[in-house]
Design a protein around this motif. Structure first.
Motif, PDB file in Angstrom:
ATOM      1  N   ALA A 269       0.842  -1.195   0.000  1.00 20.13           N
ATOM      2  CA  ALA A 269       0.000   0.000   0.000  1.00 20.13           C
ATOM      3  C   ALA A 269       0.878   1.247   0.000  1.00 20.13           C
TER       4      ALA A 269
ATOM      5  N   CYS B 153      -0.691   3.260   7.568  1.00 20.50           N
ATOM      6  CA  CYS B 153      -0.469   2.053   6.769  1.00 20.50           C
ATOM      7  C   CYS B 153      -1.522   1.000   7.101  1.00 20.50           C
TER       8      CYS B 153
ATOM      9  N   CYS C 264      -4.386  -0.485   4.511  1.00 27.17           N
ATOM     10  CA  CYS C 264      -4.522  -1.912   4.216  1.00 27.17           C
ATOM     11  C   CYS C 264      -5.927  -2.421   4.558  1.00 27.17           C
TER      12      CYS C 264
ATOM     13  N   LYS D  34      -8.049  -1.323   1.705  1.00 24.40           N
ATOM     14  CA  LYS D  34      -7.688  -1.907   0.416  1.00 24.40           C
ATOM     15  C   LYS D  34      -8.007  -3.404   0.334  1.00 24.40           C
ATOM     16  N   TYR D  35      -7.831  -4.130   1.457  1.00 25.71           N
ATOM     17  CA  TYR D  35      -7.989  -5.585   1.460  1.00 25.71           C
ATOM     18  C   TYR D  35      -9.019  -6.013   2.504  1.00 25.71           C
TER      19      TYR D  35
ATOM     20  N   GLY E 247      -7.754  -6.768   6.052  1.00 20.82           N
ATOM     21  CA  GLY E 247      -6.341  -6.431   5.916  1.00 20.82           C
ATOM     22  C   GLY E 247      -5.780  -5.750   7.144  1.00 20.82           C
TER      23      GLY E 247
ATOM     24  N   GLY F 108      -1.988  -3.744   8.231  1.00 20.72           N
ATOM     25  CA  GLY F 108      -0.764  -3.240   7.635  1.00 20.72           C
ATOM     26  C   GLY F 108       0.316  -2.941   8.654  1.00 20.72           C
TER      27      GLY F 108
ATOM     28  N   CYS G  98       4.843   0.077   3.155  1.00 22.27           N
ATOM     29  CA  CYS G  98       3.633  -0.368   3.832  1.00 22.27           C
ATOM     30  C   CYS G  98       3.266  -1.736   3.273  1.00 22.27           C
TER      31      CYS G  98
ATOM     32  N   CYS H  67       0.844  -5.169   3.554  1.00 23.59           N
ATOM     33  CA  CYS H  67      -0.474  -5.588   4.015  1.00 23.59           C
ATOM     34  C   CYS H  67      -0.538  -7.108   4.111  1.00 23.59           C
TER      35      CYS H  67
ATOM     36  N   TYR I 257      -3.497 -10.159   4.635  1.00 20.55           N
ATOM     37  CA  TYR I 257      -4.946 -10.364   4.613  1.00 20.55           C
ATOM     38  C   TYR I 257      -5.248 -11.830   4.283  1.00 20.55           C
TER      39      TYR I 257
END
Length: 126
Positions: free
Chosen positions: A84, A96, A100, A103-104, A107, A109, A120, A122, A124
């Protein structure tokens, strides 16, 4: 005779205490989580608030200790890793982790150094 009775009570109490301690230790599971960045936070994210992450000072590796289930534990989901961006003064570990999480799915991070760059990373469930 009174000393013998006191000694016997002390020995029985000590044996009971050791057996209880061993039962508590037997219900603790462990999982290796890689580097020590945000070790405790990642451990709790994976295994709940009762989990405790610890960092080995010699090898700089995170180990997660968490209570085991009462039966056979379900298989752990496979962990995938992604990125990330760069960790910086503006976007540190908390930023971070937040990126994450957005984003996931599930997730988490952490900032990881590769040379002189902090990235960063991640983690997940796949």
């Amino acid at each position: 005779m009174e000393k013998s009775l006191s000694l016997m009570v002390f020995i029985i109490f000590s044996i009971m205490l050791v057996s209880v301690e061993n039962k508590v230790k037997a219900n603790t599971c462990t999982e290796g989580l890689g580097n020590c960045q945000q070790c405790d936070e990642r451990c709790k994210a994976n295994h709940g608030p009762a989990a405790k992450g610890g960092c080995d000072p010699k090898f700089q590796l995170c180990t997660c200790y968490y209570p085991c289930g009462q039966g056979p534990s379900p298989p752990q989901p496979k962990k995938c890793y992604g990125g990330a961006g760069v960790c910086s003064d503006k976007c540190g570990p908390q930023c971070c982790n937040q990126n994450c999480a957005q984003k996931y799915n599930q997730g988490a991070g952490f900032c990881d150094s590769i040379g002189h760059t902090y990235l960063c990373k991640c983690q997940y469930n796949c």
